[in-house]
Design a protein around this motif. Structure first.
Motif, mmCIF file in Angstrom:
data_model
loop_
_atom_site.group_PDB
_atom_site.id
_atom_site.type_symbol
_atom_site.label_atom_id
_atom_site.label_comp_id
_atom_site.label_asym_id
_atom_site.label_seq_id
_atom_site.Cartn_x
_atom_site.Cartn_y
_atom_site.Cartn_z
ATOM 1 N N TYR A 17 0.816 -1.214 0.000
ATOM 2 C CA TYR A 17 0.000 0.000 0.000
ATOM 3 C C TYR A 17 0.850 1.264 0.000
ATOM 4 O O TYR A 17 0.630 2.180 -0.807
ATOM 5 C CB TYR A 17 -0.926 -0.014 1.217
ATOM 6 C CG TYR A 17 -1.748 1.241 1.348
ATOM 7 C CD1 TYR A 17 -2.547 1.692 0.305
ATOM 8 C CD2 TYR A 17 -1.720 1.987 2.517
ATOM 9 C CE1 TYR A 17 -3.297 2.848 0.422
ATOM 10 C CE2 TYR A 17 -2.475 3.144 2.649
ATOM 11 C CZ TYR A 17 -3.256 3.565 1.596
ATOM 12 O OH TYR A 17 -3.996 4.708 1.713
ATOM 13 N N LEU A 18 1.843 1.325 0.860
ATOM 14 C CA LEU A 18 2.667 2.530 0.938
ATOM 15 C C LEU A 18 3.576 2.671 -0.280
ATOM 16 O O LEU A 18 3.693 3.761 -0.853
ATOM 17 C CB LEU A 18 3.503 2.515 2.217
ATOM 18 C CG LEU A 18 2.729 2.631 3.535
ATOM 19 C CD1 LEU A 18 3.685 2.550 4.711
ATOM 20 C CD2 LEU A 18 1.922 3.927 3.583
ATOM 21 N N ALA A 19 4.217 1.584 -0.686
ATOM 22 C CA ALA A 19 5.153 1.663 -1.806
ATOM 23 C C ALA A 19 4.441 2.039 -3.102
ATOM 24 O O ALA A 19 4.900 2.920 -3.844
ATOM 25 C CB ALA A 19 5.888 0.336 -1.969
ATOM 26 N N PHE A 20 3.298 1.398 -3.370
ATOM 27 C CA PHE A 20 2.595 1.720 -4.601
ATOM 28 C C PHE A 20 1.874 3.048 -4.510
ATOM 29 O O PHE A 20 1.704 3.735 -5.520
ATOM 30 C CB PHE A 20 1.653 0.584 -5.001
ATOM 31 C CG PHE A 20 2.369 -0.496 -5.744
ATOM 32 C CD1 PHE A 20 2.661 -0.364 -7.086
ATOM 33 C CD2 PHE A 20 2.815 -1.630 -5.095
ATOM 34 C CE1 PHE A 20 3.364 -1.338 -7.769
ATOM 35 C CE2 PHE A 20 3.517 -2.612 -5.757
ATOM 36 C CZ PHE A 20 3.789 -2.462 -7.109
ATOM 37 N N GLY A 21 1.468 3.419 -3.313
ATOM 38 C CA GLY A 21 0.883 4.745 -3.158
ATOM 39 C C GLY A 21 1.869 5.832 -3.516
ATOM 40 O O GLY A 21 1.540 6.805 -4.215
ATOM 41 N N LEU A 22 3.113 5.687 -3.057
ATOM 42 C CA LEU A 22 4.141 6.670 -3.380
ATOM 43 C C LEU A 22 4.467 6.662 -4.873
ATOM 44 O O LEU A 22 4.689 7.720 -5.473
ATOM 45 C CB LEU A 22 5.402 6.389 -2.562
ATOM 46 C CG LEU A 22 5.312 6.742 -1.078
ATOM 47 C CD1 LEU A 22 6.548 6.240 -0.342
ATOM 48 C CD2 LEU A 22 5.178 8.246 -0.896
ATOM 49 N N LEU A 23 4.501 5.481 -5.465
ATOM 50 C CA LEU A 23 4.767 5.411 -6.905
ATOM 51 C C LEU A 23 3.661 6.093 -7.690
ATOM 52 O O LEU A 23 3.912 6.796 -8.682
ATOM 53 C CB LEU A 23 4.907 3.948 -7.333
ATOM 54 C CG LEU A 23 5.254 3.697 -8.807
ATOM 55 C CD1 LEU A 23 6.552 4.391 -9.195
ATOM 56 C CD2 LEU A 23 5.349 2.188 -9.078
ATOM 57 N N ILE A 24 2.417 5.931 -7.254
ATOM 58 C CA ILE A 24 1.302 6.600 -7.919
ATOM 59 C C ILE A 24 1.415 8.114 -7.763
ATOM 60 O O ILE A 24 1.221 8.875 -8.726
ATOM 61 C CB ILE A 24 -0.042 6.085 -7.366
ATOM 62 C CG1 ILE A 24 -0.286 4.651 -7.836
ATOM 63 C CG2 ILE A 24 -1.199 6.986 -7.819
ATOM 64 C CD1 ILE A 24 -1.460 3.977 -7.164
ATOM 65 N N ASP A 25 1.718 8.575 -6.551
ATOM 66 C CA ASP A 25 1.887 10.008 -6.338
ATOM 67 C C ASP A 25 2.979 10.569 -7.247
ATOM 68 O O ASP A 25 2.846 11.648 -7.829
ATOM 69 C CB ASP A 25 2.264 10.294 -4.883
ATOM 70 C CG ASP A 25 1.097 10.133 -3.925
ATOM 71 O OD1 ASP A 25 -0.053 10.058 -4.388
ATOM 72 O OD2 ASP A 25 1.343 10.083 -2.705
ATOM 73 N N PHE A 26 4.076 9.848 -7.335
ATOM 74 C CA PHE A 26 5.206 10.241 -8.174
ATOM 75 C C PHE A 26 4.772 10.359 -9.630
ATOM 76 O O PHE A 26 5.023 11.370 -10.294
ATOM 77 C CB PHE A 26 6.305 9.184 -8.020
ATOM 78 C CG PHE A 26 7.568 9.441 -8.780
ATOM 79 C CD1 PHE A 26 8.461 10.414 -8.367
ATOM 80 C CD2 PHE A 26 7.900 8.663 -9.878
ATOM 81 C CE1 PHE A 26 9.653 10.631 -9.052
ATOM 82 C CE2 PHE A 26 9.088 8.860 -10.577
ATOM 83 C CZ PHE A 26 9.971 9.852 -10.152
ATOM 84 N N CYS A 27 4.085 9.337 -10.114
ATOM 85 C CA CYS A 27 3.630 9.335 -11.509
ATOM 86 C C CYS A 27 2.610 10.445 -11.767
ATOM 87 O O CYS A 27 2.640 11.102 -12.813
ATOM 88 C CB CYS A 27 3.035 7.978 -11.864
ATOM 89 S SG CYS A 27 4.240 6.631 -11.988
ATOM 90 N N MET A 28 1.703 10.659 -10.820
ATOM 91 C CA MET A 28 0.691 11.694 -11.005
ATOM 92 C C MET A 28 1.323 13.086 -11.054
ATOM 93 O O MET A 28 0.924 13.938 -11.852
ATOM 94 C CB MET A 28 -0.353 11.630 -9.898
ATOM 95 C CG MET A 28 -1.265 10.419 -9.964
ATOM 96 S SD MET A 28 -2.617 10.443 -8.756
ATOM 97 C CE MET A 28 -3.775 11.540 -9.581
ATOM 98 N N ALA A 29 2.311 13.310 -10.199
ATOM 99 C CA ALA A 29 2.982 14.606 -10.191
ATOM 100 C C ALA A 29 3.688 14.860 -11.519
ATOM 101 O O ALA A 29 3.669 15.978 -12.044
ATOM 102 C CB ALA A 29 3.979 14.663 -9.036
#
Length: 225
Positions: A115-127
């Motif tokens: 949850y945390l690792a993919f959440g951060l990857l999603i945030d990174f990609c969205m930014a």
């Protein structure tokens, strides 16, 4: 509790008014498409370890959805003259030995890690995607926002965390370790591919987005960030 979610599209990053270069567009497409392939693999592996059939089926469905998501990213990229498969290949292996360094001891640790690792990857990609030209920007952001891991993480973790202070403390320590490792990987990715941030978001803004996303997710699960 409300479902933990990625940063909203509007607040994901402060984008530059400078048009994105073709190199940036191609690189961001590669990272976003790569995130879908990694998600597919991780959800499938987690499904194999799930303690209940409900969690197993949810993860299997999310794995299948990630494959379909890759196809949609590739289609949107092709409309702009970008070959997603070629660009994705550039980022294969970018997450290094993350899984080897962080081996969960049990299901709660596995769920927190994913949850945390993919959440951060999603945030990174969205930014990053937020700085791309339309209609590619909207297509990628829509794809990244269509993520259901937060709801599963809440169902699987929150009741147990609320009921067990020792578990909450252990998962809090584990979660901070996961966040630190993942943010380090994403920072290194920026260093290796500086074109990612050109015309989209500065490294400083991306760090702010990741930090806030990590805090929000930890708190959403009832863990100390």
């Amino acid at each position: 509790m409300s479902e933990p979610t990625p940063e909203s599209r509007a607040g994901a990053a402060s984008t530059s008014s400078t048009p994105s270069s073709p190199a940036t567009v191609s690189a961001v497409v590669g990272v976003v498409a790569y995130s879908r392939t990694v998600a597919c693999t991780r959800y499938a592996k987690d499904a194999d370890k799930a303690p209940t059939m409900a969690a197993r089926v949810s993860l299997m469905r999310m794995s299948a959805a990630a494959v379909a998501g890759y196809d949609r990213v590739a289609e949107a990229a092709a409309a702009q003259g970008v070959d997603a498969a070629v660009q994705t290949q550039r980022f294969v292996g970018s997450l290094g030995d993350f899984d080897e360094r962080l081996r969960p001891a049990d299901w709660p640790e596995r769920m927190v890690k994913t949850y945390l690792a993919f959440g951060l990857l999603i945030d990174f990609c969205m930014a990053l995607a937020d700085g791309l030209p339309e209609p590619l920007r909207g297509s990628l952001l829509d794809e990244l926002a269509d993520e259901h891991l937060g709801a599963l993480a809440s169902r699987e973790l929150v009741p147990a965390i609320d009921a067990d202070d020792q578990l909450a403390a252990r998962l809090g320590l584990w979660g901070r370790r996961v966040v630190g490792e993942e943010m380090g990987l994403l920072v290194r990715m920026l260093g290796q591919h500086p074109e990612l941030a050109s015309g989209a978001a500065s490294a400083e803004v991306l760090h702010q987005v990741l930090s806030q996303g990590a805090v929000n997710r930890m708190q959403g699960l009832g863990l100390r960030g």
